[in-house]
Design a protein around this motif. Structure first.
Motif, PDB file in Angstrom:
ATOM      1  N   ARG A   1       0.138   3.846  -2.862  1.00 60.58           N
ATOM      2  CA  ARG A   1      -0.188   5.379  -2.830  1.00 60.58           C
ATOM      3  C   ARG A   1       0.852   6.287  -3.246  1.00 60.58           C
ATOM      4  O   ARG A   1       0.281   7.302  -3.609  1.00 60.58           O
ATOM      5  CB  ARG A   1      -0.348   5.539  -1.362  1.00 60.58           C
TER       6      ARG A   1
ATOM      7  N   GLU B   1       1.178  -1.067   0.052  1.00 60.97           N
ATOM      8  CA  GLU B   1       0.017  -0.044  -0.066  1.00 60.97           C
ATOM      9  C   GLU B   1       0.952   1.234  -0.027  1.00 60.97           C
ATOM     10  O   GLU B   1       0.424   2.367  -0.512  1.00 60.97           O
ATOM     11  CB  GLU B   1      -1.063   0.171   1.134  1.00 60.97           C
TER      12      GLU B   1
ATOM     13  N   ARG C   1      -8.063   2.821   2.628  1.00 56.94           N
ATOM     14  CA  ARG C   1      -7.816   3.917   1.435  1.00 56.94           C
ATOM     15  C   ARG C   1      -8.840   4.821   1.209  1.00 56.94           C
ATOM     16  O   ARG C   1      -9.887   4.470   1.129  1.00 56.94           O
ATOM     17  CB  ARG C   1      -7.567   3.069   0.160  1.00 56.94           C
TER      18      ARG C   1
END
Length: 370
Positions: free
Chosen positions: A176, A172, A352
């Motif tokens: 991102r 992640e 998220r």
């Protein structure tokens, strides 16, 4: 009987003094059996308060572990000193059991109401009178050091939340950065966590009670954050070996060195020189799914998942076993790629935020007046 009581008193005082020196004074990760038995007992007792709850119930219960540990250590040391001096006073005098322990308590807590005029016992009374205040002073001086290390740790963990979500996850972090075009900030992140890992390796091995201090938010964890940063660095090195920043190697080295220092302090066995081809508990299917997610986020890989897997596994084998064991012992949030827990819980993916953008060609409306 007097000889047995005297020997037992000396033994108890020796154990108490050794535990105090190992925990509060010696600047090295020395094992204290009393402290770790207390940790085990309190952790199990707190788990009983949330028998059917999920992770959030476990987290609420374990929040009390750190303060109870601090109170429990002080109580155990003072109780041990009372027992030791009481046994010695009984062994060296005609005092009864009750009178010996009453005089020991009076001296230990500097109350002075039960001291006598017996010259041969004055030395023990003076030693007991010095032990109580010195022990309490050491415990008080211990707290600022703990909370300073805790604040340094949680600052970086909080900053990581915007990059890795809650709970943190290595893929992640990379996804991102590529989603919002901030991948050039990764070297700075790796440098910050390289320094933090070195700090935690020193502080958490010297003062293992820091492992019981939980984050202010239930889905944040210093340990999960460190694993996530190391996984992100290992992924970048495995998938983009030519474009990965040199800081990725440095944070990996600092990370697994810190985990090994903590493992030595806790007497967790580990392989100091594992083979890069040794198996890991993370499966290739999980790794491949993460690579697919990265590619959908815009991450351009230089290797396929099958080609990168041996390289990623070669990095992860250095820290996975210790990381999983520490996550289990600390009851950390059950994030992805952090192993099983002692309580039933499914892995929690990072949350998220929704990507909200204004419609194309439509200017933002000014705020309404007043």
């Amino acid at each position: 009987m007097a000889y047995i009581a005297g020997a037992a008193g000396l033994l108890v005082l020796g154990l108490v003094l050794g535990s105090i020196l190992r925990t509060l004074v010696v600047p090295r990760g020395l094992y204290s059996a009393l402290v770790f038995r207390l940790w085990w007992l309190l952790r199990r007792a707190l788990r009983l308060t949330a028998p059917r709850g999920g992770y959030e119930a476990i987290d609420r219960a374990q929040t009390w572990l750190a303060p109870l540990m601090l109170i429990g250590m002080l109580t155990s040391w003072l109780g041990g000193a009372l027992l030791g001096f009481g046994l010695l006073l009984y062994a060296l005098s005609p005092l009864s059991w009750a009178t010996a322990f009453r005089e020991a308590g009076s001296s230990l807590f500097t109350l002075g109401f039960a001291s006598g005029a017996r010259l041969k016992l004055s030395v023990l009374d003076f030693m007991a009178a010095a032990t109580g205040p010195v022990l309490i002073a050491l415990q008080i001086a211990y707290l600022p050091t703990l909370y300073a290390a805790y604040n340094r740790r949680e600052l970086e963990v909080t900053l990581l939340q915007a990059r890795a979500g809650e709970p943190a996850w290595g893929p992640e972090i990379l996804a991102r950065q590529w989603l919002v075009d901030t991948e050039t900030a990764l070297p700075e992140l790796y440098r910050a966590w390289e320094r933090l890992a070195s700090d935690m390796g020193e502080s958490h091995s010297t003062y293992p009670i820091l492992l019981t201090f939980r984050a202010p938010r239930p889905y944040r964890s210093w340990l999960v954050g460190l694993i996530a940063v190391m996984d992100a660095a290992a992924l970048q090195l495995a998938l983009l070996p030519r474009l990965a920043p040199p800081e990725a190697r440095l944070v990996l080295r600092a990370g697994f060195t810190a985990l090994r220092d903590i493992a030595r302090a806790l007497r967790i066995p580990f392989d100091a020189d594992p083979s890069p081809e040794a198996p890991v508990r993370l499966t290739f299917a999980e790794f491949e799914a993460a690579v697919d997610m990265l590619e959908s986020a815009g991450f351009r890989t230089g290797r396929t998942a099958a080609e990168a897997w041996p390289h990623f596994r070669g990095w992860r084998v250095n820290y996975e076993a210790i990381a999983y064991e520490l996550c289990r012992r600390c009851d950390a949030v059950p994030a992805l790629w952090t192993g099983p827990r002692d309580f039933p819980a499914d892995p929690v993916p990072p949350r998220r935020p929704v990507d909200r953008r204004p419609d194309e060609g439509r200017p933002e409306l000014p705020p309404a007046p007043g």
